[in-house]
Design a protein around this motif. Structure first.
Motif, PDB file in Angstrom:
ATOM      1  N   LEU A 807      45.787  24.080  86.354  1.00 53.25           N
ATOM      2  CA  LEU A 807      45.926  25.568  87.595  1.00 53.25           C
ATOM      3  C   LEU A 807      46.137  24.019  88.231  1.00 53.25           C
ATOM      4  N   ALA A 808      45.879  22.710  89.248  1.00 54.16           N
ATOM      5  CA  ALA A 808      46.099  22.385  90.177  1.00 54.16           C
ATOM      6  C   ALA A 808      47.570  22.284  89.985  1.00 54.16           C
ATOM      7  N   GLU A 809      48.064  22.028  88.680  1.00 51.44           N
ATOM      8  CA  GLU A 809      49.814  21.791  89.226  1.00 51.44           C
ATOM      9  C   GLU A 809      49.983  23.293  89.778  1.00 51.44           C
ATOM     10  N   TRP A 810      49.631  24.456  89.051  1.00 52.43           N
ATOM     11  CA  TRP A 810      50.223  25.814  89.492  1.00 52.43           C
ATOM     12  C   TRP A 810      49.840  26.004  91.175  1.00 52.43           C
ATOM     13  N   LEU A 811      48.548  25.870  91.832  1.00 53.63           N
ATOM     14  CA  LEU A 811      48.439  25.658  92.673  1.00 53.63           C
ATOM     15  C   LEU A 811      49.089  25.556  93.766  1.00 53.63           C
ATOM     16  N   ARG A 812      49.241  23.763  93.413  1.00 53.28           N
ATOM     17  CA  ARG A 812      50.467  22.973  93.866  1.00 53.28           C
ATOM     18  C   ARG A 812      51.923  23.532  94.310  1.00 53.28           C
ATOM     19  N   ARG A 814      52.600  26.926  94.112  1.00 56.88           N
ATOM     20  CA  ARG A 814      52.410  27.979  95.474  1.00 56.88           C
ATOM     21  C   ARG A 814      51.879  27.450  96.806  1.00 56.88           C
ATOM     22  N   ARG A 815      52.229  26.055  96.964  1.00 51.53           N
ATOM     23  CA  ARG A 815      51.507  25.741  98.279  1.00 51.53           C
ATOM     24  C   ARG A 815      50.259  25.693  98.472  1.00 51.53           C
ATOM     25  N   GLU A 819      43.676  23.235  97.697  1.00 52.95           N
ATOM     26  CA  GLU A 819      42.955  24.560  96.945  1.00 52.95           C
ATOM     27  C   GLU A 819      43.344  22.978  95.187  1.00 52.95           C
ATOM     28  N   ALA A 820      44.269  22.759  95.340  1.00 54.71           N
ATOM     29  CA  ALA A 820      44.858  22.258  93.978  1.00 54.71           C
ATOM     30  C   ALA A 820      43.704  20.446  94.508  1.00 54.71           C
ATOM     31  N   ARG A 821      43.369  19.700  94.891  1.00 53.98           N
ATOM     32  CA  ARG A 821      43.600  18.797  94.783  1.00 53.98           C
ATOM     33  C   ARG A 821      41.995  18.896  94.102  1.00 53.98           C
ATOM     34  N   GLY A 822      40.644  19.673  94.354  1.00 57.64           N
ATOM     35  CA  GLY A 822      39.521  19.405  93.171  1.00 57.64           C
ATOM     36  C   GLY A 822      39.890  18.842  92.242  1.00 57.64           C
ATOM     37  N   THR A 845      50.979  11.347  88.755  1.00 52.61           N
ATOM     38  CA  THR A 845      52.033  12.051  89.595  1.00 52.61           C
ATOM     39  C   THR A 845      51.999  13.468  90.783  1.00 52.61           C
ATOM     40  N   GLU A 846      51.376  14.269  89.621  1.00 54.84           N
ATOM     41  CA  GLU A 846      50.498  15.167  90.560  1.00 54.84           C
ATOM     42  C   GLU A 846      49.963  14.914  91.795  1.00 54.84           C
ATOM     43  N   ALA A 847      48.969  14.315  91.674  1.00 57.12           N
ATOM     44  CA  ALA A 847      48.211  14.236  92.600  1.00 57.12           C
ATOM     45  C   ALA A 847      49.350  12.898  93.821  1.00 57.12           C
ATOM     46  N   ARG A 848      50.026  12.662  93.325  1.00 60.80           N
ATOM     47  CA  ARG A 848      51.220  11.705  94.634  1.00 60.80           C
ATOM     48  C   ARG A 848      51.706  13.169  95.603  1.00 60.80           C
ATOM     49  N   ALA A 849      51.877  14.166  94.994  1.00 60.63           N
ATOM     50  CA  ALA A 849      53.002  14.741  95.404  1.00 60.63           C
ATOM     51  C   ALA A 849      51.408  15.895  96.150  1.00 60.63           C
ATOM     52  N   ALA A 850      50.113  16.419  95.674  1.00 62.60           N
ATOM     53  CA  ALA A 850      49.059  16.420  96.365  1.00 62.60           C
ATOM     54  C   ALA A 850      49.117  15.652  97.179  1.00 62.60           C
ATOM     55  N   GLY A 851      49.470  14.160  97.694  1.00 64.63           N
ATOM     56  CA  GLY A 851      48.711  13.891  98.947  1.00 64.63           C
ATOM     57  C   GLY A 851      47.625  13.332  98.753  1.00 64.63           C
TER      58      GLY A 851
END
Length: 930
Positions: A807-812, A814-815, A819-822, A845-851
């Motif tokens: 879900l987080a990958e999908w949200l990120r 979609r910019r 919402e993805a960070r939670g 890796t996904e967390a770094r991309a989400a800041g």
């Protein structure tokens, strides 16, 4: 001599004189020398050969060499008469180190005392703890000197001793302990030592070596006599020596046995028997008592009333080459001498010898009972009762094979046929725990010839079926169990239902759908009875858990109430709950059962792998590994490959989740070699799921998809009605990364249709996750949200965290980064807590991309350790000593110490006291373990 060192300590010094003439065995001597000098990487070596090939002489040579190099040598020699006495061989081995046994931790010392019948009366020793005690003892002895353990004539070791010794032997890597085993060729190799143990086989001497041996004799034979000796001996060293001795004594070849089909053993027995004719009566009586006793333990010999070693009665026997003095005891030079002495005596003389021994062994009731039995020419109710009491004592000490042997002999001596049948069925019930299904079937067949009693016959069928369920012969076993259940439906419905319950377990293992229909047909014909309700629920839940699942789930609370304070019922409840995807209830039942069940059974329960799977799914991975270790140890000791394979698949899956892909593949492939995939579809499916997880952990998604695709048939149906469905989301995740969307979608939708309203919340969540991965981008969110909607899904932490990450990958993408960070933070915390390294890396890796800050935290330090090292670190942090950790994980204290020593630098700590803070910081950051 060169000085050698190795991982098991160094044994060095001059070449010892083994006291035996060894010719033609250069390669074998070199191999044994490498073993005791610790050059060999194998801590265990088995020496196999026919009788008379020189196994004992070679082992004696190894013992002298080890002692000369400063090693501590322990030896046990099997004896035929003591093979029916539980733990007798182990007792003999450990008698010289009684003080060290007393110094073991309380639980381990008590387990050995229980096994030896020296402690207070208990329900029976924990057989795994007996093995741990032996391992700890050997490891402790190795703290001071290298240790050589020699087990000779293991074909006559009692089964309980073999189980304990094989348990320890499999864990000797890294210990300063070498184990040498002598076994007779042609017999089945000792249980527990018949797989993955290096074997050194002694064949006949070649012609040149045979000539050399003859040349070295005081009166070397020549001419025709030599030719006859060479021909008749067939390269057997003992035969060469004894035939030469006979020819020399007679100064002619006329007295040699004629050539022909007479077996070599008979040849040699006749040679030894010929030497008895000129011996004095006192010597013959002493020899017959020694032969009848057949014990290598000098303490038993003294209590049995044998003449002491210095007694003049032994001198003629020694001069005739029949016995030799070893320390303060007298032993036959060879087992064939014992056989020759015993069988040369009349039946009445044999009987008198056994009665004399029984009279002097009143303080040894088990030995006394067997001597009384040997003296019985006819059925005898009193002796039969003595043996039955012996069996009871053996069973309380965990000696199931000894108990079965005693009951079998008691049945032979029982005057009444019904008593004989009852004893045979009890023998079968004890033999079940040895894993020897052929023996169980023979006992049951013998019982059937002695009775027409329907209840006894039904009990016989149940005993045979109980073990058959645990073998790999599923098709054959199912037919037999179903046929027997069908036969008993009217006359013995309770026994029929018991057999049907076993058939249901076989149906689970095999996954054969035709078996489900047969089970349903038989169950419909069984009369209803309130006392049968629980067993009927078991049959349905095991054979078809997703047929009317809501009804089955509704029955669990009542079954839980009935199971309170009854560990065996709680285990059954836990298995059913796991099958129905009620994993939280399954884990609660297993926890309660194990808290109350201090003495574990000697066999894995049917579907025992459910315990490990439930703990794995619940996120309690340490306990899953412990359950696998116990099942593996018990399964190997009993020779139950299917149980070992089941445990291996769980272990492999867990290793893959932790990122140890190489070890995971090895364990999964081991499982596949132990079973027939067409006979054991459940194990095959679990193995392919593990191989798929291992490939995914390495990012090899095409390979992962190929393995997971094997979990479903060519047209998309599940290969196994229960084991295949949990792979749906993993298969889909691999499919979308290697362009197999359409094929995966067909499998997912076919499974969803087949399950329909009977799908568990867990499976509905996995199907929703799979649909989210396959959906068009604008439609995926609803599926991911559906997969996370039910709070109960928190009880499957890895699966929930995987969905959160999706879900987080999908949200990120979609910019919707905020919402993805939670979900991303929650997923990463769960992966870290579990130690799921591949998923930690992907989430980081996904967390770094989400800041997000994805800096390494203490859990990542643990993630750098192997799964076993992680277990050890966590247990050490809880304050457990090395010995306590060893008891928990079935390892020696030395192995625990070695793992800790290697782990501390990786964790950045230097003392044990720092572990608690390390683990507490880990939990503070990521939350407590489930």
């Amino acid at each position: 001599m060169d000085e050698h060192t190795g991982g098991r300590g160094a044994v060095m010094g001059p070449q010892p004189d083994p006291g035996e003439l060894i010719v033609g065995r250069g390669a074998e001597l070199a191999r044994l020398s490498r073993a005791v000098d610790s050059v060999s990487a194998d801590p265990v070596l088995m020496l196999v050969g026919d009788m008379g090939t020189g196994k004992s002489a070679l082992l004696e040579h190894a013992m002298h060499r080890a002692e000369a190099g400063g090693a501590r040598v322990l030896r046990a020699q099997g004896s035929e008469s003591e093979s029916s006495l539980a733990f007798s061989a182990l007792h003999q081995l450990l008698r010289p180190v009684a003080a060290e046994v007393d110094a073991l931790p309380d639980r381990q010392r008590a387990a050995l005392q229980d096994a030896f019948g020296e402690g207070p009366a208990t329900p029976g020793p924990d057989l795994m703890l007996v093995g741990v005690a032996v391992l700890s003892l050997l490891s402790g002895l190795g703290d001071h000197h290298p240790v050589l353990v020699v087990l000779d004539d293991t074909q006559w070791f009692d089964r309980a001793s073999l189980d304990a010794l094989s348990f320890a032997a499999r864990r000797l890597e890294g210990e300063p302990v070498t184990l040498l085993i002598g076994a007779r060729d042609g017999d089945r190799l000792p249980p527990g030592f018949d797989r993955h143990v290096p074997v050194l086989t002694l064949g006949p001497l070649d012609r040149a070596a045979a000539h050399q041996l003859l040349d070295l004799q005081p009166k070397s034979p020549t001419g025709h006599t030599r030719s006859r000796i060479l021909d008749q001996a067939g390269g057997n060293p003992l035969a060469l020596l004894e035939l030469t001795r006979t020819a020399s004594a007679q100064d002619t070849a006329a007295g040699l046995p004629s050539a022909g089909p007479l077996p070599l053993t008979d040849h040699l027995e006749r040679i030894f028997a010929a030497r008895l004719k000129t011996l004095p009566a006192s010597t013959m009586r002493a020899l017959l008592l020694l032969a009848a006793m057949d014990s290598a333990d000098p303490a038993i010999a003294v209590s049995a009333g044998l003449p002491r070693a210095e007694d003049a009665a032994w001198l003629p026997a020694g001069q005739a080459g029949l016995v030799r003095q070893t320390g303060r005891d007298i032993r036959f030079r060879h087992p064939l001498v014992r056989s020759a002495v015993y069988h040369a005596a009349s039946l009445s003389a044999q009987r008198e010898a056994h009665l004399a021994l029984a009279e002097t062994l009143r303080a040894e009731p088990d030995r006394r009972a067997w001597h009384l039995a040997a003296a019985c020419p006819h059925p005898d109710a009193a002796v039969s009762a003595e043996l039955e009491r012996t069996a009871g004592r053996a069973r309380r000490r965990g000696g199931h094979a000894a108990a079965a042997q005693a009951l079998q002999r008691a049945a032979e001596l029982a005057p009444q046929r019904e008593d004989s049948a009852r004893l045979l069925i009890e023998a079968a019930a004890a033999a079940v725990f040895t894993g020897d299904i052929t023996w169980v079937e023979e006992l049951v067949a013998a019982a059937r010839t002695r009775t027409d009693d329907a209840t006894l016959l039904a009990s016989a069928a149940v005993q045979a079926g109980r073990l058959a369920v645990l073998t790999v012969r599923h098709t054959r076993v199912f037919s037999r169990l179903a046929d027997a259940a069908e036969t008993l439906t009217a006359s013995q419905p309770a026994a029929g239902l018991d057999l049907l319950a076993g058939a249901a377990v076989v149906r689970f293992y095999s996954g054969d759908d035709t078996q489900r229909h047969r089970i349903q047909d038989i169950q419909r014909r069984l009369p209803e009875h309130p006392s049968h309700a629980s067993m009927r629920t078991w049959v349905t839940a095991v054979s078809d858990p997703f047929d009317n699942r809501p009804h089955l789930v509704s029955l669990l609370p009542r079954l839980a109430a009935e199971a309170q304070d009854r560990p065996e019922r709680l285990t059954t409840l836990g298995i059913m709950a796991w099958l129905l995807d009620e994993t939280p209830q399954a884990v609660r039942a297993f926890d309660e059962a194990f808290d109350r069940w201090e003495v574990q059974g000697a066999l894995p329960e049917g579907l025992g792998g459910a315990v490990a799977w439930a703990y794995l799914e619940r996120g309690r991975w340490e306990q899953a590994r412990e359950a696998c270790a116990r099942t593996t140890a018990v399964g190997r000791a009993a020779g139950l490959d299917h149980a070992v394979a089941c445990a291996a698949t769980v272990d492999a899956t867990l290793l893959a989740f932790q990122g140890d892909a190489s070890s995971a593949r090895t364990r999964a492939e081991d499982a596949l070699t132990l079973i027939d995939p067409l006979e054991s579809r459940s194990v095959a499916v679990y193995a392919h799921r593990a191989l798929g997880a291992a490939a995914a952990a390495e990012g090899a998604y095409e390979t992962a998809y190929g393995q997971l695709r094997l979990v479903f048939t060519a047209d998309g149906a599940p290969v196994h009605y229960h084991a295949s469905y949990p792979a749906l989301a993993d298969l889909t995740a691999a499919a979308v990364r290697c362009g197999r969307h359409e094929e995966a979608a067909l499998i997912v939708e076919r499974s969803a249709s087949a399950l329909a309203d009977n799908a568990s919340p867990r499976l509905r969540a996995l199907i929703s996750r799979a649909r989210g991965l396959l959906a068009d981008p604008q439609e995926a969110e609803a599926h991911f949200r559906a997969a996370l909607a039910d709070p109960v899904l928190e009880h499957w932490p890895l699966e929930r965290a995987q969905t959160l990450l999706d879900l987080a990958e999908w949200l990120r993408r979609r910019r919707r980064i905020t919402e993805a960070r939670g979900p991303l933070t929650e997923a990463l915390a769960t992966f870290r807590r579990l130690g799921a390294r591949p998923w930690i890396e992907r989430a980081r890796t996904e967390a770094r991309a989400a800041g997000l800050d994805a800096t390494d935290t203490p859990p990542d330090a643990l993630a750098g350790l192997s799964p076993q090292q992680q277990q050890i670190i966590r247990l050490a942090a809880r304050g457990l000593t090395n010995r306590e950790i060893g008891e928990t994980l079935f390892l020696s204290p030395r192995t625990i110490s070695s793992h800790l020593y290697r782990s501390f630098p990786k964790l950045g700590i230097t003392t044990r006291s720092q572990l608690r803070d390390l683990i507490e910081n880990t939990h503070t950051t990521t939350g407590r373990q489930e």
